[in-house]
Design a protein around this motif. Structure first.
Motif, mmCIF file in Angstrom:
data_model
loop_
_atom_site.group_PDB
_atom_site.id
_atom_site.type_symbol
_atom_site.label_atom_id
_atom_site.label_comp_id
_atom_site.label_asym_id
_atom_site.label_seq_id
_atom_site.Cartn_x
_atom_site.Cartn_y
_atom_site.Cartn_z
ATOM 1 N N LYS A 30 0.835 -1.232 0.004
ATOM 2 C CA LYS A 30 0.174 0.126 -0.021
ATOM 3 C C LYS A 30 0.801 1.301 0.052
ATOM 4 N N SER A 31 2.013 1.368 0.543
ATOM 5 C CA SER A 31 2.868 2.248 0.594
ATOM 6 C C SER A 31 3.412 2.781 -0.665
ATOM 7 N N LYS A 32 3.313 2.019 -1.590
ATOM 8 C CA LYS A 32 3.848 1.812 -3.146
ATOM 9 C C LYS A 32 2.520 2.295 -3.898
ATOM 10 N N ASN A 33 1.297 1.965 -3.223
ATOM 11 C CA ASN A 33 0.160 2.057 -3.931
ATOM 12 C C ASN A 33 0.117 1.004 -5.139
ATOM 13 N N GLY A 34 0.602 -0.132 -5.118
ATOM 14 C CA GLY A 34 0.476 -1.317 -5.849
ATOM 15 C C GLY A 34 1.351 -1.103 -7.092
ATOM 16 N N LYS A 35 1.992 -0.277 -7.359
ATOM 17 C CA LYS A 35 2.605 0.199 -8.670
ATOM 18 C C LYS A 35 3.970 -0.382 -8.812
ATOM 19 N N TYR A 36 4.679 -0.470 -7.627
ATOM 20 C CA TYR A 36 6.035 -1.195 -7.591
ATOM 21 C C TYR A 36 6.194 -2.378 -7.083
ATOM 22 N N ALA A 37 6.943 -3.127 -7.648
ATOM 23 C CA ALA A 37 7.411 -4.481 -6.781
ATOM 24 C C ALA A 37 8.347 -4.326 -5.849
ATOM 25 N N ASP A 38 8.424 -5.144 -4.716
ATOM 26 C CA ASP A 38 9.015 -4.848 -3.563
ATOM 27 C C ASP A 38 10.210 -6.029 -3.822
ATOM 28 N N TYR A 39 11.626 -5.304 -3.950
ATOM 29 C CA TYR A 39 12.742 -6.172 -4.209
ATOM 30 C C TYR A 39 13.517 -6.462 -3.031
ATOM 31 N N ARG A 40 13.163 -5.789 -1.703
ATOM 32 C CA ARG A 40 14.026 -5.726 -0.910
ATOM 33 C C ARG A 40 13.567 -6.535 0.398
ATOM 34 N N HIS A 41 12.538 -7.122 0.312
ATOM 35 C CA HIS A 41 11.901 -8.178 1.278
ATOM 36 C C HIS A 41 11.691 -9.338 0.712
ATOM 37 N N ILE A 42 11.977 -10.487 1.472
ATOM 38 C CA ILE A 42 11.348 -11.749 0.979
ATOM 39 C C ILE A 42 10.446 -12.264 2.132
ATOM 40 N N TYR A 43 8.881 -12.497 2.041
ATOM 41 C CA TYR A 43 8.186 -12.975 2.931
ATOM 42 C C TYR A 43 7.830 -14.106 3.400
ATOM 43 N N SER A 44 8.427 -15.057 2.724
ATOM 44 C CA SER A 44 8.336 -16.621 3.298
ATOM 45 C C SER A 44 9.494 -17.209 2.781
ATOM 46 N N ASP A 45 9.639 -18.521 3.646
ATOM 47 C CA ASP A 45 10.734 -19.216 3.568
ATOM 48 C C ASP A 45 10.707 -20.020 2.258
ATOM 49 N N ALA A 105 14.715 -13.568 -13.494
ATOM 50 C CA ALA A 105 14.671 -12.177 -13.646
ATOM 51 C C ALA A 105 14.311 -11.539 -12.287
ATOM 52 N N LEU A 106 13.424 -12.078 -11.742
ATOM 53 C CA LEU A 106 12.854 -11.691 -10.133
ATOM 54 C C LEU A 106 13.921 -11.638 -9.283
ATOM 55 N N MET A 107 14.510 -12.822 -9.229
ATOM 56 C CA MET A 107 15.614 -13.114 -8.552
ATOM 57 C C MET A 107 16.730 -12.042 -8.410
ATOM 58 N N ILE A 108 17.178 -11.762 -9.678
ATOM 59 C CA ILE A 108 18.235 -10.943 -10.050
ATOM 60 C C ILE A 108 17.856 -9.403 -9.522
ATOM 61 N N ASN A 109 16.532 -9.124 -9.861
ATOM 62 C CA ASN A 109 16.331 -7.871 -9.237
ATOM 63 C C ASN A 109 16.212 -7.886 -7.958
ATOM 64 N N HIS A 110 16.062 -8.754 -7.166
ATOM 65 C CA HIS A 110 16.034 -8.823 -5.765
ATOM 66 C C HIS A 110 17.728 -8.776 -5.125
ATOM 67 N N LEU A 111 18.411 -9.330 -5.919
ATOM 68 C CA LEU A 111 19.870 -9.218 -5.600
ATOM 69 C C LEU A 111 20.412 -8.057 -5.779
ATOM 70 N N MET A 112 20.100 -7.489 -7.021
ATOM 71 C CA MET A 112 20.689 -6.073 -7.127
ATOM 72 C C MET A 112 20.060 -4.878 -6.797
ATOM 73 N N ILE A 113 18.686 -4.965 -6.805
ATOM 74 C CA ILE A 113 17.968 -3.755 -6.424
ATOM 75 C C ILE A 113 17.988 -3.810 -4.615
ATOM 76 N N GLY A 114 17.930 -4.918 -4.164
ATOM 77 C CA GLY A 114 17.897 -5.288 -2.719
ATOM 78 C C GLY A 114 19.085 -4.907 -2.228
ATOM 79 N N SER A 115 20.288 -5.047 -2.733
ATOM 80 C CA SER A 115 21.798 -4.791 -2.079
ATOM 81 C C SER A 115 21.890 -3.416 -2.645
ATOM 82 N N GLY A 116 21.082 -2.595 -3.302
ATOM 83 C CA GLY A 116 21.584 -1.051 -3.340
ATOM 84 C C GLY A 116 22.539 -0.799 -4.701
#
Length: 360
Positions: A30-45, A105-116
């Motif tokens: 909701k903080s992103k208004n549903g417009k952007y994917a979250d690449y900085r958190h992983i919510y399940s094992d 592609a999602l995994m790479i975005n998590h690694l690269m965007i999530g790491s800054g």
């Protein structure tokens, strides 16, 4: 001793998994208004395990191309990896599936965007690359089909006869395809099996399965299909007193569970048979009387942040479980709808619309 990329990838994914434990997924969305994917958190094992499995393959590709640091991984290099997957020969077919490449592609975005190391605008998207495989529209079409489960059975008698046990089990317990056949655990024993179905003293049947994100849930059998399930599974049904009492008991059972099924034709539209379960069960559950209240977390707009973004605050709403509510074309007590969300494995009322809407 400097870490290699495999260690770096794993450390980053572990950090994101820990971060995902400290925040609410809905609040981030909701903080992103549903417009952007979250690449900085992983919510399940389960998501963490899948990302880590894919990251190991990507690390091997980096090593073969003499890429040893995160700083060396550019969007162009990542695109090269996806194109490499597109052009591979896999089990006699040209390239990996659209689902596999999209997940990588999602995994790479998590690694690269999530790491800054990348900005959000540098994320890679499979759809932007040429000649990439596209996801089948079959599943999307299934969800929009106006036919009911019974209408599908009547119009596909041969397919139904071939997979009758699987289809009727989905109709009886409301299972997802993967919950029925398994395949998400490392040992491959998480499908419905001889450690999955339990019977109470009054004859009611319950199944315990592993759903999305590795979540464990119990689901009750429809009364009208109980006898058929008892005929199909017979001695494989265990007394309810032997049920796993904790997630640790369930994990132990997975090591010795013998699944009944492995896979079946993906042209069988499991979603509409799962919808049939929801439609039947809401009427069955509504025969009970629900009392008390349920506290539901809500997020509401609470002004504007200094950076111009909307501030969301968390609140609590009290809901009377006996009050009548309507979802789709079905009216029932709030308590019945909440019980159904638990059986369906969502725990969210809004998701029930896709099962209880008009045309189902």
């Amino acid at each position: 001793m400097p870490k290699n990329l495999r260690h770096i990838f794993r450390s980053e994914l572990i950090k994101q998994r820990k971060s995902g434990l400290r925040v609410a997924r809905d609040a981030i969305k909701k903080s992103k208004n549903g417009k952007y994917a979250d690449y900085r958190h992983i919510y399940s094992d389960n998501s963490y395990r899948k990302h880590w499995g894919r990251a190991q393959k990507f690390a091997d590709f980096c090593r073969k191309n003499d890429v040893k640091k995160l700083e060396q991984i550019t969007p162009e290099f990542a695109q090269k990896y996806l194109i490499y997957e597109r052009d591979q020969n896999v089990n006699g077919y040209q390239g990996y599936s659209a689902s596999t490449i999209g997940s990588d592609a999602l995994m790479i975005n998590h690694l690269m965007i999530g790491s800054g190391h990348w900005e959000n605008g540098q994320r890679i998207q499979k759809s932007k690359l040429p000649d990439m495989p596209k996801r089948s529209t079959l599943l999307a079409k299934q969800r929009q089909k106006p036919v009911s489960s019974r209408e599908w059975i009547n119009s596909h008698p041969h397919t139904y006869a071939q997979y009758k046990n699987q289809i009727d089990t989905i109709r009886a317990f409301g299972l997802r395809r993967r919950e029925l056949t398994g395949g998400s655990s490392q040992n491959g024993r998480d499908g419905l099996g001889d450690r999955s179905i339990y019977q109470t003293k009054d004859g009611r049947l319950f199944a315990i399965v592993q759903g999305k994100g590795g979540k464990i849930r119990w689901t009750e059998c429809r009364r009208d299909l109980q006898n058929e399930m008892k005929q199909i599974y017979g001695k494989q049904i265990r007394p309810f007193s032997e049920r796993p009492k904790s997630i640790f008991d369930y994990r132990h059972n997975l090591k010795i569970n013998q699944p009944f099924y492995r896979s079946f034709d993906h042209n069988v539209p499991t979603h509409i048979h799962r919808a049939a379960y929801a439609q039947h069960m809401i009427n069955q559950l509504n025969q009970q009387t629900y009392n008390g209240f349920r506290s539901q977390i809500i997020y509401y707009r609470d002004g504007i942040k200094p950076n111009g973004h909307v501030r969301y605050s968390k609140g609590i709403k009290q809901i009377n479980l006996h009050d009548e509510y309507k979802i789709g074309i079905y009216k029932a007590q709030y308590g019945a709808f909440y019980a159904l969300t638990q059986y369906m494995g969502h725990n969210r009322l809004d998701v029930l619309q896709s099962y209880l809407g008009i045309g189902r």
